[in-house]
Design an enzyme around this catalytic site. Structure first.
Site, PDB file in Angstrom:
ATOM      1  N   GLU A  14       7.854   7.577   1.914  1.00 15.94           N
ATOM      2  CA  GLU A  14       8.406   6.535   2.767  1.00 15.94           C
ATOM      3  C   GLU A  14       9.196   7.233   3.862  1.00 15.94           C
ATOM      4  OE1 GLU A  14       9.924   3.615   4.877  1.00 15.94           O
ATOM      5  OE2 GLU A  14      11.165   5.203   4.119  1.00 15.94           O
ATOM      6  N   CYS A  62      15.016  -0.082   2.878  1.00 21.08           N
ATOM      7  CA  CYS A  62      13.776   0.417   2.300  1.00 21.08           C
ATOM      8  C   CYS A  62      12.948  -0.677   1.644  1.00 21.08           C
ATOM      9  CB  CYS A  62      14.060   1.500   1.267  1.00 21.08           C
ATOM     10  SG  CYS A  62      12.512   2.200   0.661  1.00 21.08           S
ATOM     11  N   CYS A  65      11.444   1.028  -2.194  1.00 20.09           N
ATOM     12  CA  CYS A  65      12.371   0.761  -3.296  1.00 20.09           C
ATOM     13  C   CYS A  65      13.157  -0.505  -2.962  1.00 20.09           C
ATOM     14  CB  CYS A  65      13.289   1.937  -3.563  1.00 20.09           C
ATOM     15  SG  CYS A  65      13.995   2.689  -2.112  1.00 20.09           S
ATOM     16  N   HIS A  69      18.941  -1.516  -2.706  1.00 22.88           N
ATOM     17  CA  HIS A  69      20.090  -1.580  -1.798  1.00 22.88           C
ATOM     18  C   HIS A  69      20.761  -2.949  -1.862  1.00 22.88           C
ATOM     19  CE1 HIS A  69      19.827   2.345   0.088  1.00 22.88           C
ATOM     20  NE2 HIS A  69      18.510   2.223   0.044  1.00 22.88           N
ATOM     21  N   ARG A 485      14.603   6.677  -7.066  1.00 22.07           N
ATOM     22  CA  ARG A 485      14.746   8.063  -6.606  1.00 22.07           C
ATOM     23  C   ARG A 485      16.092   8.673  -6.944  1.00 22.07           C
ATOM     24  NH1 ARG A 485      11.653   4.868  -4.294  1.00 22.07           N
ATOM     25  NH2 ARG A 485       9.600   5.503  -3.580  1.00 22.07           N
ATOM     26  N   SER A 508      17.763  10.000  -1.615  1.00 26.95           N
ATOM     27  CA  SER A 508      17.006  11.000  -0.858  1.00 26.95           C
ATOM     28  C   SER A 508      17.904  11.811   0.066  1.00 26.95           C
ATOM     29  CB  SER A 508      15.852  10.348  -0.080  1.00 26.95           C
ATOM     30  OG  SER A 508      14.904   9.834  -0.999  1.00 26.95           O
ATOM     31  N   CYS A 552      12.129   9.353   0.146  1.00 27.20           N
ATOM     32  CA  CYS A 552      12.283   8.045   0.777  1.00 27.20           C
ATOM     33  C   CYS A 552      13.231   8.223   1.949  1.00 27.20           C
ATOM     34  CB  CYS A 552      12.840   7.050  -0.219  1.00 27.20           C
ATOM     35  SG  CYS A 552      12.844   5.398   0.451  1.00 27.20           S
ATOM     36  N   CYS A 555      15.599   5.419   3.687  1.00 29.25           N
ATOM     37  CA  CYS A 555      16.876   5.324   2.990  1.00 29.25           C
ATOM     38  C   CYS A 555      17.821   6.419   3.442  1.00 29.25           C
ATOM     39  CB  CYS A 555      16.668   5.479   1.484  1.00 29.25           C
ATOM     40  SG  CYS A 555      15.933   4.049   0.698  1.00 29.25           S
TER      41      CYS A 555
END
Lengths: 573, 373
Positions: A14, A62, A65, A69, A485, A508, A552, A555
């Site tokens: 991502e 994101c 995922c 958040h 992640r 990430s 990702c 993010c």
């Protein structure tokens, strides 16, 4: 002589990530930099908004995922305002969290990571009968394993290849010497790539039931919006709950009979990757899946803690509110701190964007200067890795039997020692093992919800602090979760019913971060060191290790601008 | 072996994949139904898929969150596998592509060279325009320059989702990167805007298959949205609409109204000002949709929806010609069962007001929409 290998874009992730690896004359990586090449400025955009809206903005960080958040955001507001959500809201959130984790991990394995290990072109040479025999041996309980089934898949693949239009499979690294699977295993994996693609759209219906849609289901501060009414047909009722139960059962089947057998089968052909890609050897977990409210970490299914320097005999305690523990630096980031290089806790985070990289189009970045839109988060000054491997190791080191059992079983099947986990393959395996735990917990959370309903508790929201007039003039809070992640934290400052500050430190960023002021590499960079490459022009080894983290980048890149301050300054050189 | 045609049609590929003619016709019929077409259109779909070659697609990613790609692969009819293997040639897409690095960029350049005027450009996300575009680079080039270069010889351009269509979250105030939607960056191109955060999966695949089937763009409204999917206001087809009309509203989360599925207008629902297919198709193969699961619509397909908040503040101050009342008062009145006729008149007036089209968007306009309601 040093060869510099640039991989940009890193695909099957991502967001936008660039890797530059420096190779010695034996084609072994001796240095590497990881660069996030996008920035959207979400935290700047969040300032001045209604804190109850923040989850929706944050969720859009994101879409891969999705939900994580939003969850961290509502928890941060609830933490700031002293709201305790009803037990059912925690359970529904846990169900949504685990749904996301299972879906995300399966997609990652088949659609983002598998092609690093599976040679699609080699699958063309497979014998369908031998593939069926292999599939039945690998997973006796998976129903689609006949010779005819694999003959059809092989036929589909052959004609696709013959058509000359190879779509997403063109120009890849097929035939690279690092691919080790026999043709039949490759064909089996291609078939399961397609099976998993069909299934992934099903499990997310759990999000649709409780949150209205996927990607990006709805949350609310104080609980969940999906009310429960067992005597009505316009809210969560028996029909909806049965639907959820069925989806959990299907997910369990996919994980136990497709994902895990495939993972172990593929892993058995790549033992050398238990010696490569270990990286930092230090791991951090915030913990999640509360059994007694988010304020009681001792009752999390994912235990909290830090393991340093591969020392599994000690789990160090962690405090998200302690300004001396989690800090961020900008030594090699395209940001500037007013006070220079001082590391800052997220509640104190003040940053301004200051691009000083090369003017695009460019060929290479300067590893001695700024080279990323990511900052460098550190725990007590240590670079740490977050994610599935961290969770499995902290769970294992905490002495939790659930963790010890799944890890022990997998290591036994592969005849590997526990130290094999500190590697690229260990990271990939840990993701699968935690998915086994996740489907198991998913059903347990569901049963827990039913138990509560039987006891007459159907509350899903606490609205006592919904009205902003009930809030204090000023409040600070933090919210966290264990995203697929890794450890994700949101730090929030509310002033006069508005967001005064919002700071997000995502998994990430921990993993893909650039070097800090002490020269400590981020987890990606460290994991690439000492990796031998067979053909620098076809960097499949780099992809294997980077994908093992499941990057990702939407993010990861963020920045906070203080009120009234110039948000960015760009110096093109 | 006979030489196959240079670029086989969708039907030829399906046939090669072992799909018999009967299944193919069934597929075409299902597609017609999915597109809301009359059964008499099935032969036209069959004809199109039999003879048209698979179209190369370049799918770019700018500033975005990948929710559009995720939504796309959730499509139930057709499923993603059918599209990727049988209907288009997805030649470039960083999210699913096997290759990486320069090999991927080589593909993009080759498609542009070999298929000028023939490839479809799908754009997910938008481009930052501030500071020379440094806030999003791919392969060392700015996304802005890649977008402009790739758009030049595209046969058609689809703007997936609200990022590409109207700017979405990174373009919300103060828009730190100067993010702009695609139509603002490619002013001389016809762009199909498919807004939503993300768009509904079957809307995305419906738009794509319509183009493949009919060889033409769908009919667009004046802000570039396909009329077939964005012509209806959620509120007009909302199953909770009778509660709005009856003045029965959710007043707080998890209250009696919430458990009975009453209207979410007072919780800030944007259904009355949002044009999308959520209340007809619903989400994830019709399982539910935001309002169906108890949360109001946040208007994610509408221009500037992030700056039209706060989300939980009801669409307020609705001026009603001739009647000085609000839904609160109407609700109270109706609960008293006094003047049904007046209530009905009020409701139809509100509908007329709500029914007005939103103003023409400008790329970085500020507050809009709420005032327009």
């Amino acid at each position: 002589m040093t060869t510099r290998v640039v991989v940009d874009p890193v695909t099957r992730i991502e967001g936008h990530l660039r890797i530059e690896a420096m190779l010695d004359d034996r084609n072994v990586i001796h240095d590497a930099i990881s660069s996030g090449t996008m920035w959207r400025g979400l935290e700047v955009i969040l300032q001045g908004r209604d804190p109850r809206d923040a989850w929706a903005f944050a969720e859009r960080i994101c879409g891969v995922c999705t939900t994580v958040h939003a969850l961290a955001s509502v928890r941060s507001v609830e933490n700031a305002l002293g709201i305790q959500v009803p037990p059912n809201a925690d359970i529904i959130r846990n169900i949504m969290f685990l749904t996301q984790m299972v879906q995300d991990h399966v997609i990652h394995f088949y659609h983002l990571h598998a092609l690093d290990w599976v040679d699609v072109v080699s699958a063309l040479k497979a014998d369908p009968a031998a593939t069926a025999a292999l599939a039945q041996k690998v997973s006796p309980s998976w129903p689609y394993a006949s010779t005819g089934y694999f003959r059809d898949i092989a036929g589909t693949l052959k004609k696709f290849a013959d058509s000359g239009q190879l779509g997403i499979f063109q120009n890849a690294y097929w035939g690279h010497p690092a691919y080790k699977l026999p043709a039949e295993a490759n064909l089996m994996a291609v078939a399961h790539y397609l099976e998993a693609l069909k299934w992934q759209k099903e499990i997310v219906k759990i999000h649709t039931i409780f949150g209205g849609k996927n990607p990006h289901p709805n949350y609310i501060v104080g609980g969940m919006a999906s009310a429960i009414s067992m005597q009505g047909d316009n809210a969560i009722n028996m029909e909806r709950l049965n639907y959820v139960r069925g989806l959990i059962q299907d997910a369990t089947n996919i994980v136990e009979n497709l994902y895990i057998p495939d993972l172990l089968a593929v892993a058995s052909f790549y033992p050398e990757w238990t010696q490569i890609g270990g990286g930092l050897g230090s791991y951090m977990v915030y913990g999640d899946i509360p059994q007694n409210g988010i304020g009681d970490p001792s009752r999390f299914r994912f235990p909290r803690g830090v393991v340093l320097h591969k020392n599994l005999s000690e789990v160090l305690p962690l405090d998200l509110a302690d300004s001396g523990q989690i800090t961020e630096e900008v030594a090699h980031s395209w940001y500037e701190y007013p006070e220079g290089k001082k590391a800052l806790h997220p509640w104190d985070g003040v940053t301004q964007a200051r691009y000083n990289g090369p003017k695009p189009p460019y060929k290479q970045l300067d590893e001695n200067g700024g080279y990323s839109w990511l900052k460098s988060p550190r725990w007590k000054g240590n670079a740490v890795e977050v994610g599935p491997l961290a969770r499995m190791l902290v769970g294992y080191a905490s002495g939790n039997t659930e963790f010890k059992d799944v890890v022990g079983e997998a290591l036994g099947a592969l005849k590997l020692p526990a130290t094999a986990l500190f590697s690229t393959l260990g990271r990939t395996a840990a993701r699968g093992l935690e998915t086994r735990l996740a489907v198991r917990w998913l059903m347990q959370e569901y049963e827990h919800l039913i138990t509560n309903l039987k006891a007459g508790d159907s509350a899903t929201a606490d609205t006592s602090r919904w009205d902003p007039s009930t809030w204090p003039a000023e409040a600070k809070g933090f919210g966290f979760t264990e995203a697929p992640r890794g450890a994700l934290g949101h730090w929030l400052h509310i002033k006069d019913q508005k967001i005064a500050n919002y700071q997000i430190v995502v998994p990430s960023t921990w993993n893909a971060s650039p070097k800090d002021g002490q020269g400590q590499r981020g987890a990606y960079e460290a994991a690439l060191l000492d990796t031998p490459m067979a053909d620098p022009k076809r960097p499949v080894e780099i992809l294997r290790t980077i994908h093992s983290f499941d990057p990702c980048l939407a993010c990861a890149s963020h920045v906070l601008g203080p009120d009234g301050r110039k948000l960015s300054e760009v110096i093109i050189r | 072996m006979e030489n196959p045609p240079l670029r086989p049609s969708t039907y030829q590929v399906l046939e090669q994949h072992g799909v018999d003619r009967r299944s193919f016709i069934k597929f075409c019929t299902a597609m017609a139904a999915a597109l809301g077409l009359d059964a008499t259109m099935v032969p036209q779909i069959v004809e199109a898929l039999e003879n048209k070659p698979r179209i190369p697609v370049i799918w770019l990613h700018g500033l975005e969150c990948t929710c559009c790609s995720e939504s796309f692969i959730r499509s139930s009819h057709p499923i993603a596998q059918d599209i990727i293997l049988n209907m288009i040639s997805l030649d470039y897409d960083d999210t699913l592509q096997a290759a990486a690095g320069f090999q991927v960029e080589d593909i993009r350049k080759r498609i542009m060279k070999e298929y000028p005027g023939e490839y479809l450009l799908a754009v997910e996300g938008n481009a930052p325009t501030k500071d020379g575009g440094v806030y999003c680079t791919v392969g060392g080039e700015t996304f802005l320059s890649i977008l402009e270069e790739t758009a030049e010889k595209a046969k058609a351009i689809i703007a997936w989702g609200s990022c590409a269509s109207n700017g979405c979250v990174q373009a919300a105030k103060p828009n730190p990167t100067g993010a702009k939607p695609i139509h603002a960056l490619l002013p001389h191109k016809t762009i199909i805007n498919v807004p939503g955060c993300p768009p509904i999966a079957e809307v995305m695949t419906g738009v794509l298959t319509y183009i493949l089937t009919f060889g033409q763009l769908p009919e667009l409204d004046r802000i570039g949205r396909p009329k077939m999917f964005y012509g209806q206001r959620l509120h007009d087809k909302c199953y909770r609409r009778p509660f709005f009309d009856a003045g029965q509203f959710v007043e707080a989360w998890d209250d009696e109204g919430a458990r009975k599925g009453w209207c979410l207008y007072k919780m800030g629902c944007r259904g009355p000002s949002t044009y999308n297919s959520c209340s007809t198709f619903k989400w994830n193969n019709g399982v539910s949709w935001p309002i169906g699961s108890g949360h109001g619509c946040i208007g994610c397909a509408e221009n500037n929806f992030w700056d039209n908040g706060p989300f939980y503040q009801r669409l307020s101050g609705i001026p009603v010609p001739g009647i000085d009342s609000t839904p609160d008062e109407v609700g109270a009145t109706l609960a008293g069962a006094a003047v049904i006729g007046v209530g009905a008149h009020f409701v139809s007036s509100v509908v007329r007001r709500f029914g007005q089209k939103p103003a023409q968007p400008t790329p970085d306009s500020g507050d809009k929409g709420r005032g327009d309601v």
